[in-house]
Design an enzyme around this catalytic site. Structure first.
Site, PDB file in Angstrom:
ATOM      1  N   LYS A  11       0.821  -1.217   0.000  1.00  0.00           N
ATOM      2  CA  LYS A  11       0.000   0.000   0.000  1.00  0.00           C
ATOM      3  C   LYS A  11       0.854   1.265   0.000  1.00  0.00           C
ATOM      4  O   LYS A  11       2.058   1.218   0.286  1.00  0.00           O
ATOM      5  CB  LYS A  11      -0.923  -0.047   1.220  1.00  0.00           C
ATOM      6  CG  LYS A  11      -1.873  -1.249   1.183  1.00  0.00           C
ATOM      7  CD  LYS A  11      -2.918  -1.189   2.282  1.00  0.00           C
ATOM      8  CE  LYS A  11      -3.822  -2.412   2.225  1.00  0.00           C
ATOM      9  NZ  LYS A  11      -4.919  -2.350   3.208  1.00  0.00           N
ATOM     10  N   ARG A  87      -1.670 -14.705   4.379  1.00  0.00           N
ATOM     11  CA  ARG A  87      -2.346 -14.045   5.513  1.00  0.00           C
ATOM     12  C   ARG A  87      -1.552 -14.248   6.807  1.00  0.00           C
ATOM     13  O   ARG A  87      -1.473 -13.360   7.646  1.00  0.00           O
ATOM     14  CB  ARG A  87      -3.792 -14.543   5.651  1.00  0.00           C
ATOM     15  CG  ARG A  87      -4.667 -14.059   4.495  1.00  0.00           C
ATOM     16  CD  ARG A  87      -6.087 -14.532   4.605  1.00  0.00           C
ATOM     17  NE  ARG A  87      -6.850 -13.784   5.586  1.00  0.00           N
ATOM     18  CZ  ARG A  87      -7.318 -12.552   5.397  1.00  0.00           C
ATOM     19  NH1 ARG A  87      -7.081 -11.917   4.257  1.00  0.00           N
ATOM     20  NH2 ARG A  87      -8.009 -11.956   6.326  1.00  0.00           N
ATOM     21  N   THR A  93      -5.105  -7.658  10.412  1.00  0.00           N
ATOM     22  CA  THR A  93      -5.418  -6.379   9.750  1.00  0.00           C
ATOM     23  C   THR A  93      -5.009  -5.201  10.626  1.00  0.00           C
ATOM     24  O   THR A  93      -4.468  -4.204  10.140  1.00  0.00           O
ATOM     25  CB  THR A  93      -6.949  -6.293   9.484  1.00  0.00           C
ATOM     26  OG1 THR A  93      -7.352  -7.481   8.805  1.00  0.00           O
ATOM     27  CG2 THR A  93      -7.299  -5.090   8.638  1.00  0.00           C
ATOM     28  N   ARG A 104       2.906  -6.834   8.885  1.00  0.00           N
ATOM     29  CA  ARG A 104       2.162  -5.686   9.417  1.00  0.00           C
ATOM     30  C   ARG A 104       2.733  -5.222  10.751  1.00  0.00           C
ATOM     31  O   ARG A 104       2.746  -4.031  11.049  1.00  0.00           O
ATOM     32  CB  ARG A 104       0.677  -6.030   9.514  1.00  0.00           C
ATOM     33  CG  ARG A 104       0.000  -5.916   8.149  1.00  0.00           C
ATOM     34  CD  ARG A 104      -1.401  -6.400   8.198  1.00  0.00           C
ATOM     35  NE  ARG A 104      -2.142  -6.088   6.989  1.00  0.00           N
ATOM     36  CZ  ARG A 104      -3.197  -6.776   6.591  1.00  0.00           C
ATOM     37  NH1 ARG A 104      -3.626  -7.806   7.298  1.00  0.00           N
ATOM     38  NH2 ARG A 104      -3.832  -6.427   5.483  1.00  0.00           N
ATOM     39  N   ASN A 114      -2.133  -0.095   6.760  1.00  0.00           N
ATOM     40  CA  ASN A 114      -1.620  -1.369   7.269  1.00  0.00           C
ATOM     41  C   ASN A 114      -0.671  -2.089   6.305  1.00  0.00           C
ATOM     42  O   ASN A 114      -0.526  -3.299   6.340  1.00  0.00           O
ATOM     43  CB  ASN A 114      -2.769  -2.274   7.738  1.00  0.00           C
ATOM     44  CG  ASN A 114      -3.705  -2.662   6.609  1.00  0.00           C
ATOM     45  OD1 ASN A 114      -3.558  -2.191   5.501  1.00  0.00           O
ATOM     46  ND2 ASN A 114      -4.645  -3.541   6.898  1.00  0.00           N
ATOM     47  N   HIS A 117      -1.922  -5.836   1.569  1.00  0.00           N
ATOM     48  CA  HIS A 117      -3.241  -6.453   1.424  1.00  0.00           C
ATOM     49  C   HIS A 117      -3.058  -7.890   0.954  1.00  0.00           C
ATOM     50  O   HIS A 117      -2.127  -8.187   0.219  1.00  0.00           O
ATOM     51  CB  HIS A 117      -4.063  -5.685   0.372  1.00  0.00           C
ATOM     52  CG  HIS A 117      -5.297  -6.414  -0.074  1.00  0.00           C
ATOM     53  ND1 HIS A 117      -6.475  -6.343   0.608  1.00  0.00           N
ATOM     54  CD2 HIS A 117      -5.508  -7.248  -1.130  1.00  0.00           C
ATOM     55  CE1 HIS A 117      -7.386  -7.101  -0.009  1.00  0.00           C
ATOM     56  NE2 HIS A 117      -6.816  -7.651  -1.069  1.00  0.00           N
TER      57      HIS A 117
HETATM   58  P1  CMP Z   1      -7.406  -4.865   3.696  1.00  0.00           P
HETATM   59  O1  CMP Z   1      -7.885  -6.081   4.389  1.00  0.00           O
HETATM   60  O2  CMP Z   1      -6.215  -4.938   2.891  1.00  0.00           O
HETATM   61  O3  CMP Z   1      -8.613  -4.305   2.815  1.00  0.00           O
HETATM   62  C1  CMP Z   1      -9.664  -3.592   3.425  1.00  0.00           C
HETATM   63  C2  CMP Z   1      -9.045  -2.499   4.228  1.00  0.00           C
HETATM   64  O4  CMP Z   1      -9.952  -1.663   4.916  1.00  0.00           O
HETATM   65  C3  CMP Z   1      -8.226  -3.115   5.357  1.00  0.00           C
HETATM   66  O5  CMP Z   1      -7.115  -3.738   4.793  1.00  0.00           O
HETATM   67  C4  CMP Z   1      -7.937  -1.911   6.198  1.00  0.00           C
HETATM   68  O6  CMP Z   1      -6.879  -1.141   5.664  1.00  0.00           O
HETATM   69  C5  CMP Z   1      -9.236  -1.129   6.022  1.00  0.00           C
HETATM   70  N1  CMP Z   1     -10.066  -1.299   7.209  1.00  0.00           N
HETATM   71  C6  CMP Z   1     -10.752  -2.400   7.573  1.00  0.00           C
HETATM   72  N2  CMP Z   1     -11.412  -2.171   8.728  1.00  0.00           N
HETATM   73  C7  CMP Z   1     -11.130  -0.897   9.083  1.00  0.00           C
HETATM   74  C8  CMP Z   1     -11.493  -0.088  10.168  1.00  0.00           C
HETATM   75  N3  CMP Z   1     -12.320  -0.541  11.124  1.00  0.00           N
HETATM   76  N4  CMP Z   1     -10.998   1.167  10.216  1.00  0.00           N
HETATM   77  C9  CMP Z   1     -10.181   1.622   9.245  1.00  0.00           C
HETATM   78  N5  CMP Z   1      -9.796   0.880   8.185  1.00  0.00           N
HETATM   79  C10 CMP Z   1     -10.264  -0.350   8.107  1.00  0.00           C
END
Ligand code: CMP
Length: 154
Positions: A11, A87, A93, A104, A114, A117
């Site tokens: 990212k 993962r 996440t 991460r 983060n 992805h």
């Molecule tokens: P990723 O799983 O790569 O794709 C969806 C993204 O949404 C996730 O990473 C986070 O960067 C973002 N995300 C998911 N949940 C939240 C949250 N509660 N607050 C802010 N960002 C979020």
């Protein structure tokens, strides 16, 4: 049967901070083949389309703004059980909950910023891979389209 492919994104924050090469190295050292990769910048339309499942959530607009804020890397990773393996290497996440040693934990700043992805299922991996790469690009990079579709060549 678990598939052998997943989509990785590095990212904008991780690219800006100069972490992309380290992340690619860690992925390689963990036994993934990096089948195809490209650097690109998402438009607003593209980011909205890629994250359509999150439309309406409180973080959606900010996520789209963040993901269009600079260049990213997209890569097709190949390894047995790739979705779960990637993962595990990425970590949770929310980096505050990510295990020591995960990407991460090392490179992410927050839940939104983060660093990387990964696809969350084989079905989504297929959709996400073909969001960023054409079949032509994958074949030209030496990829086996049948394997990516998780089907046997007749
Ligand atoms: P990723 O799983 O790569 O794709 C969806 C993204 O949404 C996730 O990473 C986070 O960067 C973002 N995300 C998911 N949940 C939240 C949250 N509660 N607050 C802010 N960002 C979020």
């Amino acid at each position: 049967m678990a598939g052998n492919h997943t989509l990785m994104l590095i990212k904008p924050n991780a690219v800006k901070n100069g972490f992309a090469q380290n992340i690619f190295l860690e992925v390689h050292d963990a036994g993934f083949k990096i089948l195809a990769q490209k650097k690109l910048q998402l438009s607003k339309n593209e980011a909205e389309a890629f994250y359509y499942v999150h439309e309406g959530k409180p973080f959606f607009n900010s996520l789209v703004e963040f993901m269009t804020s600079g260049p990213i890397y997209a890569a097709v990773l190949e390894k047995e059980n790739a979705v779960a393996e990637w993962r595990k290497l990425m970590g949770a996440t929310d980096p505050a909950k990510a295990e020591e040693g995960t990407i991460r934990k090392k490179y992410a700043e927050s839940m939104e910023h983060n660093a990387v992805h990964g696809s969350d299922s084989d079905e989504n991996a297929l959709n996400e891979i073909f969001f960023y790469f054409s079949a032509r690009e994958i074949v030209n990079a030496g990829g086996d389209i049948y394997q990516i579709h998780n089907i046997v060549k007749k």
